[in-house]
Design a protein around this motif. Structure first.
Motif, PDB file in Angstrom:
ATOM      1  N   UNK A   1     -19.731 -21.187 -21.873  1.00 31.11           N
ATOM      2  CA  UNK A   1     -20.174 -22.315 -22.705  1.00 31.11           C
ATOM      3  C   UNK A   1     -19.953 -22.043 -24.188  1.00 31.11           C
ATOM      4  N   UNK A   2     -20.202 -20.812 -24.590  1.00 23.25           N
ATOM      5  CA  UNK A   2     -19.936 -20.475 -25.996  1.00 23.25           C
ATOM      6  C   UNK A   2     -18.452 -20.695 -26.310  1.00 23.25           C
ATOM      7  N   UNK A   3     -17.592 -20.230 -25.429  1.00 18.91           N
ATOM      8  CA  UNK A   3     -16.161 -20.392 -25.685  1.00 18.91           C
ATOM      9  C   UNK A   3     -15.758 -21.869 -25.658  1.00 18.91           C
ATOM     10  N   UNK A   4     -16.446 -22.634 -24.827  1.00 16.86           N
ATOM     11  CA  UNK A   4     -16.166 -24.083 -24.802  1.00 16.86           C
ATOM     12  C   UNK A   4     -16.552 -24.739 -26.121  1.00 16.86           C
ATOM     13  N   UNK A   5     -17.674 -24.283 -26.675  1.00 17.73           N
ATOM     14  CA  UNK A   5     -18.083 -24.902 -27.937  1.00 17.73           C
ATOM     15  C   UNK A   5     -17.175 -24.440 -29.086  1.00 17.73           C
ATOM     16  N   UNK A   6     -16.542 -23.277 -28.914  1.00 20.35           N
ATOM     17  CA  UNK A   6     -15.607 -22.828 -29.959  1.00 20.35           C
ATOM     18  C   UNK A   6     -14.192 -23.369 -29.750  1.00 20.35           C
ATOM     19  N   UNK A   7     -13.952 -23.905 -28.562  1.00 21.95           N
ATOM     20  CA  UNK A   7     -12.581 -24.328 -28.230  1.00 21.95           C
ATOM     21  C   UNK A   7     -11.980 -25.303 -29.252  1.00 21.95           C
ATOM     22  N   UNK A   8     -12.734 -26.337 -29.695  1.00 22.04           N
ATOM     23  CA  UNK A   8     -12.146 -27.252 -30.694  1.00 22.04           C
ATOM     24  C   UNK A   8     -11.717 -26.520 -31.962  1.00 22.04           C
ATOM     25  N   UNK A   9     -12.467 -25.480 -32.345  1.00 26.16           N
ATOM     26  CA  UNK A   9     -12.112 -24.710 -33.528  1.00 26.16           C
ATOM     27  C   UNK A   9     -10.783 -23.959 -33.289  1.00 26.16           C
ATOM     28  N   UNK A  10     -10.666 -23.393 -32.102  1.00 28.73           N
ATOM     29  CA  UNK A  10      -9.423 -22.691 -31.779  1.00 28.73           C
ATOM     30  C   UNK A  10      -8.236 -23.666 -31.713  1.00 28.73           C
ATOM     31  N   UNK A  11      -8.494 -24.865 -31.232  1.00 27.36           N
ATOM     32  CA  UNK A  11      -7.411 -25.857 -31.194  1.00 27.36           C
ATOM     33  C   UNK A  11      -6.992 -26.241 -32.603  1.00 27.36           C
ATOM     34  N   UNK A  12      -7.976 -26.324 -33.488  1.00 18.79           N
ATOM     35  CA  UNK A  12      -7.661 -26.639 -34.891  1.00 18.79           C
ATOM     36  C   UNK A  12      -6.765 -25.545 -35.468  1.00 18.79           C
TER      37      UNK A  12
END
Ligand code: ASP
Length: 698
Positions: free
Chosen positions: A505-516
């Motif tokens: 879940x933590x990685x999911x919440x960071x995923x948009x940041x990584x996509x950016x």
């Protein structure tokens, strides 16, 4: 002349213009590479990120110990410690499969620059430009694979924004470990001696490639048979001596010689120092974790070794850049170029702001560097975070049409990508992961901007609670469990969203940041791609010459001589080290331990035919002034007739800067002498069957 000084490694297309005779080579360009007939290149392969040579008609490969290291480590346990003890397969059925290894052979290539560049036009944004090039490359690869069943097509960018080449490769997917000396030979001197000369490391191993019974490429199966290369490289047990010509073929990874001074400043001020800092810390944590438990040390061995390799290289590069004033020198060259541009109104209009525009990209990267690099490290250092990110990325990308996916998730690559993750999961060690996750979050908490990232806000709000939070993430996650990961990979994005796992879940919440970050990278790439295309164009006019492209993991040739060097005033180092030096360095304390078997043979003077006639000792390593980089590890060192006299494995400290600027005067590569290979394999460890297989009388 600057252009010539930059050119030491040549693509196959450049061979016809080189004077091979003058370089001391008795073979013609066609004998080295010929796509329609058998040539020397058919005996060379890429082994994961390294190079190797076929040395028998039964697919026997020689490469470095550090290239086979991962396979040796994965097959090791506390009880059967192949890293410490070494490994010999007395018969083929005992060879050990290395499931994350692949061997690649270059079959052919063609220039497809026009076809790739037809996909871009002036009105595009930089992001669109990168995406368009990327998509066209994939289309061309897929169509080339249709036309050439059984082969794999890969497009390589040669000059950014200007030239592209499509390579056709044979890939072999069943690779096995055949022979490895103990690490006390294969990694003698460890990190103390790494990147240094004189060197006394027997950095070699043997592997073997297998195919399906019909000769086609296949993953591991008992029924598979040894691969039959079109040709193999003949071993020359007589070796070479100082002054002899040598040449190498191989797959050098990356160089950055056509980049600007502003890029070098980014490297010098931001990326390299951060790499040194982050890697030193991770290595020391892994060392601590492994110091009381050999099983843990084995789990970390491969990762820690590759981090240590890059860490020391980065220090060498920092020192070398400073000493040789490389950024300053390049600034000077660019001032000349700018003058040339400004001296003609038309040129000025077209290229006038080029260097400034390039500098602006690196300026932006420098400002954002610390945060971006730490965010990327968060999901590298913490392995469970890496597995979680892979799952989320895979599920989200696989929901798109094939051509629009990130390359690892395309149908043609996905099996391999999951295989790599699966294998790397076998080394997962939660206590170390917890320490590294804690450390990365603590580091992030001190970096401006990190606490504003939505996925990190809660975690970084109270830095004193990070250790507790990291502990609970690691103890509760199932991301280290292969079955769980496999199950997750089968889910749709919506299904994955409801999986209850705190780290996922933590990685999911960071995923948009990584996509950016990914999009930002692509935007920069698009910009750089266009700007560097123009830079090469104008540089060519300015210097009225042509260059060879930077290394990009495609096949290259380089040549030179076995040659001494002078690292400092009044110091000269001769280019052949011997067994006597191994004995002198041996203290019995790691990394300078020598196995009894070696000591006994040395004491008995049992050198057989492998003595260096001039030095009266078994030669161990040789030094030569070729142009190599990472990826040339395992490259054959060939004599003037194309016979194997050594296996390349390193460069001296001063030569680490040749990634940025090459000069034959300071460039020295290091290889293990074939006589040491044969003596260790045949005389010390009595694997005479391998010498016989290579056509060498033991
Ligand atoms: N030892 C090196 C490496 O593995 C080879 C080189 O870079 O010259 O990276």
């Amino acid at each position: 002349m600057m252009a010539m000084a930059d050119d030491g490694m040549f693509p196959m297309s450049e061979l016809p213009r080189l004077n091979l005779r003058e370089r001391g080579i008795e073979l013609t360009a066609e004998q080295l590479f010929n796509s329609s007939e058998i040539s020397l290149v058919d005996g060379i392969c890429r082994v994961n990120g390294c190079t190797g040579s076929f040395v028998s008609s039964d697919g026997l490969i020689i490469t470095n110990h550090h290239c086979a290291f991962d396979a040796i480590q994965k097959a090791s346990t506390r009880e059967r410690d192949l890293l410490n003890e070494g490994f010999i397969a007395q018969q083929r059925q005992y060879e050990i499969p290395a499931p994350d290894y692949q061997v690649r052979i270059t079959e052919n290539y063609r220039d497809i620059s026009a076809e790739v560049l037809a996909a871009v036009h002036d009105g595009m944004t930089f992001l669109e430009r990168t995406k368009a090039i990327d998509k066209r490359r994939k289309e061309l690869e897929i169509s080339a694979e249709k036309e050439n069943p059984g082969l794999r097509a890969e497009v390589a960018e040669m000059f950014a924004g200007r030239s592209y080449v499509l390579f056709l490769y044979t890939y072999l997917k069943d690779v096995r470990l055949v022979f490895a000396p103990p690490a006390s030979v294969g990694n003698f001197g460890g990190e103390v001696d790494n990147w240094e000369w004189p060197r006394h490391t027997g950095d070699f191993s043997f592997m073997r490639a297998y195919t399906a019974p019909d000769g086609s490429s296949a993953t591991y199966s008992k029924v598979n048979i040894p691969f039959r290369p079109k040709r193999f490289i003949q071993v020359a047990p007589e070796g070479v001596d100082e002054g002899d010509a040598v040449f190498l073929l191989g797959y050098p990874g990356r160089t950055a010689r056509h980049r600007t001074a502003s890029f070098l400043q980014y490297e010098q001020n931001v990326r390299l120092p951060l790499t040194v800092d982050l890697y030193q810390w991770q290595i020391s944590e892994m060392d601590k974790a492994g110091s009381t438990d050999r099983a843990v040390a084995i789990k970390h061995a491969s990762r820690s070794k590759s981090l240590a390799n890059v860490e020391k290289r980065s220090r060498g590069q920092l020192q070398g850049m400073r000493r040789a004033k490389i950024p300053e020198y390049r600034l000077q060259q660019e001032a000349g170029l700018q003058q040339f541009i400004d001296s003609d109104p038309q040129r000025k209009q077209k290229y006038g702001t080029l260097l400034k525009d390039l500098a602006a990209v690196y300026e932006e990267m420098s400002v954002a560097g610390s945060l971006e690099i730490h965010l990327m490290q968060l999901r590298q250092a913490c392995r469970a975070a890496a597995f979680g990110f892979f799952v989320i990325d895979a599920v989200s990308e696989r929901a798109k049409p094939d051509l629009e996916r990130e390359s690892p998730f395309m149908d043609r690559n996905f099996t391999q990508s999951t295989q790599e993750i699966r294998v790397s999961m076998t080394d997962w060690h939660p206590p170390t992961d917890q320490i590294l996750l804690t450390g990365m979050l603590q580091r992030l908490s001190t970096i401006p901007g990190a606490a504003q990232i939505s996925g990190l806000q809660d975690l970084l709000k109270q830095p004193e609670r990070i250790p507790e939070a990291a502990a609970s993430l690691i103890t509760q996650t199932r991301l280290g469990d292969q079955t769980f990961v496999e199950e997750c990979l089968k889910k749709t994005p919506t299904e994955l969203a409801s999986v209850n796992d705190p780290l996922l879940q933590l990685m999911r919440s960071l995923y948009p940041e990584y996509l950016k970050l990914r999009e930002l990278d692509k935007t920069r790439e698009g910009k750089l791609n266009q700007l560097y295309g123009s830079l090469i164009e104008i540089k060519q006019q300015f210097l009225s010459t042509s260059f060879v492209p930077d290394a990009n993991a495609t096949l290259r040739f380089t040549s030179g001589h076995v040659r001494a060097y002078s690292p400092a005033d009044a110091v000269v180092r001769t280019p052949v080290s011997t067994l006597k030096g191994v004995i002198e360095k041996t203290t019995g304390v790691e990394p300078f331990v020598t196995p009894d078997a070696v000591l006994k043979k040395y004491a008995a003077g049992d050198f057989g035919r492998f003595v260096h006639p001039r030095l009266g000792q078994v030669p161990v390593a040789i030094l030569y002034d070729t142009d190599t980089t990472g990826g040339n590890s395992g490259s054959p060192v060939l004599n003037s007739r194309g016979h194997l006299v050594g296996v390349n494995f390193d460069r001296c400290f001063e030569a680490t800067i040749n990634d940025f600027a090459w000069n034959q005067d300071y460039s020295r590569s290091i290889g293990v002498d074939i006589r040491y290979v044969l003596w260790i394999t045949g005389t010390v460890y009595e694997a005479r069957h391998l010498l016989t297989e290579m056509g060498v009388t033991p």
